[in-house]
Scaffold this active site. Sequence first.
Site, PDB file in Angstrom:
ATOM      1  N   LYS A  22      -1.353 -57.491 -11.476  1.00  0.00           N
ATOM      2  CA  LYS A  22      -1.137 -56.697 -12.699  1.00  0.00           C
ATOM      3  C   LYS A  22       0.134 -57.127 -13.253  1.00  0.00           C
ATOM      4  O   LYS A  22       0.058 -57.561 -14.732  1.00  0.00           O
ATOM      5  CB  LYS A  22      -1.061 -55.366 -12.343  1.00  0.00           C
ATOM      6  CG  LYS A  22      -0.652 -54.593 -13.625  1.00  0.00           C
ATOM      7  CD  LYS A  22      -0.643 -53.029 -13.112  1.00  0.00           C
ATOM      8  CE  LYS A  22       0.758 -52.583 -12.524  1.00  0.00           C
ATOM      9  NZ  LYS A  22       1.835 -52.358 -13.424  1.00  0.00           N
ATOM     10  N   ASN A  23       1.062 -57.324 -12.696  1.00  0.00           N
ATOM     11  CA  ASN A  23       2.517 -57.603 -13.412  1.00  0.00           C
ATOM     12  C   ASN A  23       2.529 -59.304 -13.672  1.00  0.00           C
ATOM     13  O   ASN A  23       3.688 -59.687 -14.391  1.00  0.00           O
ATOM     14  CB  ASN A  23       3.556 -57.225 -12.333  1.00  0.00           C
ATOM     15  CG  ASN A  23       3.716 -55.778 -12.465  1.00  0.00           C
ATOM     16  OD1 ASN A  23       3.003 -54.970 -13.230  1.00  0.00           O
ATOM     17  ND2 ASN A  23       4.475 -55.052 -11.486  1.00  0.00           N
ATOM     18  N   CYS A 116       9.577 -42.941 -17.214  1.00  0.00           N
ATOM     19  CA  CYS A 116       8.051 -42.775 -16.775  1.00  0.00           C
ATOM     20  C   CYS A 116       8.362 -41.958 -15.487  1.00  0.00           C
ATOM     21  O   CYS A 116       9.354 -41.292 -15.461  1.00  0.00           O
ATOM     22  CB  CYS A 116       7.486 -43.846 -16.568  1.00  0.00           C
ATOM     23  SG  CYS A 116       8.046 -44.779 -14.934  1.00  0.00           S
ATOM     24  N   ARG A 121      14.135 -45.552 -16.926  1.00  0.00           N
ATOM     25  CA  ARG A 121      13.612 -46.855 -17.304  1.00  0.00           C
ATOM     26  C   ARG A 121      14.209 -47.321 -18.568  1.00  0.00           C
ATOM     27  O   ARG A 121      13.598 -47.759 -19.436  1.00  0.00           O
ATOM     28  CB  ARG A 121      12.135 -46.861 -17.516  1.00  0.00           C
ATOM     29  CG  ARG A 121      11.281 -46.466 -16.484  1.00  0.00           C
ATOM     30  CD  ARG A 121      11.401 -47.057 -15.249  1.00  0.00           C
ATOM     31  NE  ARG A 121      10.734 -48.495 -15.267  1.00  0.00           N
ATOM     32  CZ  ARG A 121       9.322 -48.741 -14.876  1.00  0.00           C
ATOM     33  NH1 ARG A 121       8.710 -47.843 -14.650  1.00  0.00           N
ATOM     34  NH2 ARG A 121       8.914 -50.087 -15.086  1.00  0.00           N
ATOM     35  N   ASP A 307       8.052 -51.975  -5.449  1.00  0.00           N
ATOM     36  CA  ASP A 307       6.783 -51.560  -5.637  1.00  0.00           C
ATOM     37  C   ASP A 307       6.072 -51.425  -4.412  1.00  0.00           C
ATOM     38  O   ASP A 307       4.870 -50.794  -4.322  1.00  0.00           O
ATOM     39  CB  ASP A 307       5.829 -52.497  -6.456  1.00  0.00           C
ATOM     40  CG  ASP A 307       6.548 -52.448  -7.856  1.00  0.00           C
ATOM     41  OD1 ASP A 307       6.205 -53.251  -8.737  1.00  0.00           O
ATOM     42  OD2 ASP A 307       7.100 -51.347  -8.309  1.00  0.00           O
ATOM     43  N   ARG A 399      -4.603 -47.765 -12.275  1.00  0.00           N
ATOM     44  CA  ARG A 399      -3.693 -48.752 -13.135  1.00  0.00           C
ATOM     45  C   ARG A 399      -3.372 -49.982 -12.512  1.00  0.00           C
ATOM     46  O   ARG A 399      -3.334 -51.102 -13.223  1.00  0.00           O
ATOM     47  CB  ARG A 399      -2.340 -47.917 -13.489  1.00  0.00           C
ATOM     48  CG  ARG A 399      -2.322 -46.773 -14.390  1.00  0.00           C
ATOM     49  CD  ARG A 399      -0.990 -46.411 -14.791  1.00  0.00           C
ATOM     50  NE  ARG A 399      -0.058 -47.266 -14.948  1.00  0.00           N
ATOM     51  CZ  ARG A 399       1.147 -47.807 -14.522  1.00  0.00           C
ATOM     52  NH1 ARG A 399       1.652 -46.711 -13.718  1.00  0.00           N
ATOM     53  NH2 ARG A 399       1.694 -48.672 -14.745  1.00  0.00           N
TER      54      ARG A 399
HETATM   55  C1  EPZ Z   1       8.728 -54.399 -13.609  1.00  0.00           C
HETATM   56  O1  EPZ Z   1       9.421 -53.384 -14.345  1.00  0.00           O
HETATM   57  C2  EPZ Z   1       7.576 -54.027 -13.000  1.00  0.00           C
HETATM   58  N1  EPZ Z   1       6.738 -53.829 -14.243  1.00  0.00           N
HETATM   59  C3  EPZ Z   1       7.710 -52.843 -12.295  1.00  0.00           C
HETATM   60  O2  EPZ Z   1       6.477 -52.620 -11.608  1.00  0.00           O
HETATM   61  C4  EPZ Z   1       8.571 -53.341 -11.012  1.00  0.00           C
HETATM   62  O3  EPZ Z   1       8.857 -52.153 -10.179  1.00  0.00           O
HETATM   63  C5  EPZ Z   1      10.041 -53.843 -11.605  1.00  0.00           C
HETATM   64  O4  EPZ Z   1       9.767 -54.659 -12.384  1.00  0.00           O
HETATM   65  C6  EPZ Z   1      11.012 -54.209 -10.492  1.00  0.00           C
HETATM   66  O5  EPZ Z   1      10.465 -55.292  -9.781  1.00  0.00           O
HETATM   67  C7  EPZ Z   1       6.078 -54.770 -14.511  1.00  0.00           C
HETATM   68  O6  EPZ Z   1       6.399 -56.090 -14.649  1.00  0.00           O
HETATM   69  C8  EPZ Z   1       4.993 -54.390 -15.790  1.00  0.00           C
HETATM   70  P1  EPZ Z   1      13.098 -53.999 -14.352  1.00  0.00           P
HETATM   71  P2  EPZ Z   1      10.690 -53.441 -15.520  1.00  0.00           P
HETATM   72  O7  EPZ Z   1      13.743 -54.270 -15.993  1.00  0.00           O
HETATM   73  O8  EPZ Z   1      10.729 -54.991 -15.991  1.00  0.00           O
HETATM   74  C9  EPZ Z   1      17.118 -51.398 -14.809  1.00  0.00           C
HETATM   75  C10 EPZ Z   1       4.532 -51.278 -11.989  1.00  0.00           C
HETATM   76  O9  EPZ Z   1       4.047 -50.052 -12.357  1.00  0.00           O
HETATM   77  N2  EPZ Z   1      17.120 -51.749 -16.344  1.00  0.00           N
HETATM   78  O10 EPZ Z   1      13.307 -55.351 -13.342  1.00  0.00           O
HETATM   79  O11 EPZ Z   1      10.567 -52.350 -16.192  1.00  0.00           O
HETATM   80  C11 EPZ Z   1      15.849 -50.507 -14.219  1.00  0.00           C
HETATM   81  O12 EPZ Z   1      16.268 -49.227 -14.775  1.00  0.00           O
HETATM   82  C12 EPZ Z   1       6.100 -51.316 -12.130  1.00  0.00           C
HETATM   83  O13 EPZ Z   1       3.956 -52.314 -11.524  1.00  0.00           O
HETATM   84  C13 EPZ Z   1      18.015 -51.370 -16.996  1.00  0.00           C
HETATM   85  O14 EPZ Z   1      18.946 -50.826 -16.657  1.00  0.00           O
HETATM   86  O15 EPZ Z   1      11.852 -53.485 -14.318  1.00  0.00           O
HETATM   87  C14 EPZ Z   1      15.893 -50.697 -12.782  1.00  0.00           C
HETATM   88  O16 EPZ Z   1      16.979 -50.031 -11.985  1.00  0.00           O
HETATM   89  C15 EPZ Z   1       6.652 -50.121 -11.583  1.00  0.00           C
HETATM   90  N3  EPZ Z   1      18.284 -51.788 -18.290  1.00  0.00           N
HETATM   91  C16 EPZ Z   1      16.149 -52.408 -12.801  1.00  0.00           C
HETATM   92  O17 EPZ Z   1      16.919 -52.688 -13.894  1.00  0.00           O
HETATM   93  C17 EPZ Z   1      17.064 -52.460 -18.984  1.00  0.00           C
HETATM   94  O18 EPZ Z   1      17.196 -52.917 -20.129  1.00  0.00           O
HETATM   95  C18 EPZ Z   1      15.205 -53.176 -12.899  1.00  0.00           C
HETATM   96  O19 EPZ Z   1      14.139 -53.051 -13.751  1.00  0.00           O
HETATM   97  C19 EPZ Z   1      15.851 -52.683 -18.045  1.00  0.00           C
HETATM   98  C20 EPZ Z   1      16.043 -52.565 -16.778  1.00  0.00           C
END
Ligand code: EPZ
Length: 418
Positions: A22-23, A116, A121, A307, A399
């Site tokens: 998915k990702n 979410c 997020r 995840d 999803r």
């Molecule tokens: C991706 O989300 C995945 N989603 C998530 O899967 C996954 O859990 C996550 O990466 C971590 O591996 C998709 O790929 C569609 P991040 P993403 O930006 O990109 C912080 C699922 O349902 N952060 O790597 O949103 C954030 O809060 C989902 O499959 C900031 O602070 O994750 C988190 O603590 C759940 N500022 C950390 O970084 C930002 O601008 C990692 O988030 C962005 C992120």
Amino acid sequence: MSRIVVEGRRRLEGSISVQTAKNGVLPVLAATILNSGVTVIEKCPKLTDVDVAISVLEGLGCRVHWEGDSLIVDTSTATGTAISCELMHKMRSSVIFLGSLLARMGRADICLPGGCELGARPIDIHVSALEKMGAKFTSEDEIISCVVTRRTACELVLPKPSVGATENIMLFAVSCKGTTRIINAAKEPEIADLQDYLNALGFRVKGAGSPVIEIQGKGELPATYVRHRPIPDRIAAATWLCAGAITGGTVELRSARPEHMKAILDALKESGSSIYVQGDRITLIGPPRPKAIRRLTTAPFPGFPTDAQPLFFALAAVADGRTFIEETMFENRFSFGPDLARMGAGVFIRGKFAAIDGTTKLTGQPVVAKDLRGGAALVLAGLAAEGQTIVDQAELIDRGYEHIVNTLSLLGASVWRD
Ligand code: EPZ
């Protein structure tokens, strides 16, 4: 509302093929906008998140249709720059369309993705990087408008290895002449998958999988025909292996990528499962009863993936001993904990820490999925519980899982949709 019913205490056994990630497919769907031509995504998973991404593309004027398990995306007619709030709320990761819309259209109008069920997020890392590259953000109420004022290739040091921010930067940087370098880039396998697609479009991107990614941007964008087969889903794969481990069964995965799952496979071995890897096949033989994993801490790749944390939380509910989990990525990722406690596990949650005392007397209960992986964890617990477990709001599970009921049935589970 859809419900999944599980009749527990059956040892799973069988062989299944792992669905496409998915990702992996979501950022590639966003990247198709960079190509005003046709992209064929092979073995595209039929997921509700993919349905939302298709709606976003169609809302931008793209033409999308299925041919068997291939998704054909023609973006030659795309003119739109806006993603509706309805779609953004359905799938907050639609924010991943930002970079490619800015690259192709020079502007993007999206809804503040907001938080979410997992937590706040934020997208501050996305915004600050894109601003440094020449995008200008304004916001009114919950609408964010973003306009390209210049296209500047530059070096960006990310404060956290954010997956989404790394992807958005890659998608905009291909339109910025010169070399953009991302330092402290996310190293997830899905980033390398996106790099492969971008290079198939004729761009020059390298370093994905390492902390430094370099993008050679060009003035013009391609109009070509390309086929892409995204990587298999390492979290879906982890789910099926955990199903084997929690029931003391034997599960073989085909079309897997073991090298994407080292932390997951190590954790399964620590909990007492035997793991055999041969090419793209992974075979797990579960123990009569899993052992407690003393400490599981989630981290960016190649660390233990957040995840997969709910899946191992469920495994801990039947393990012999106490498991400690530290969830470092999202502030609300133990939503299923109280339901597991009602099923009989000893669950102690304090902030980002959880302690789970496993039991051999898990009993089936009516429970409610609060998010995708938490819902999957409740289904896994149901497989090991005495009696029936009814998981409500199962549409959240759809999803990310293409056919969770069929897949578990293929492995011998007594599971059906109510
Ligand atoms: C991706 O989300 C995945 N989603 C998530 O899967 C996954 O859990 C996550 O990466 C971590 O591996 C998709 O790929 C569609 P991040 P993403 O930006 O990109 C912080 C699922 O349902 N952060 O790597 O949103 C954030 O809060 C989902 O499959 C900031 O602070 O994750 C988190 O603590 C759940 N500022 C950390 O970084 C930002 O601008 C990692 O988030 C962005 C992120």
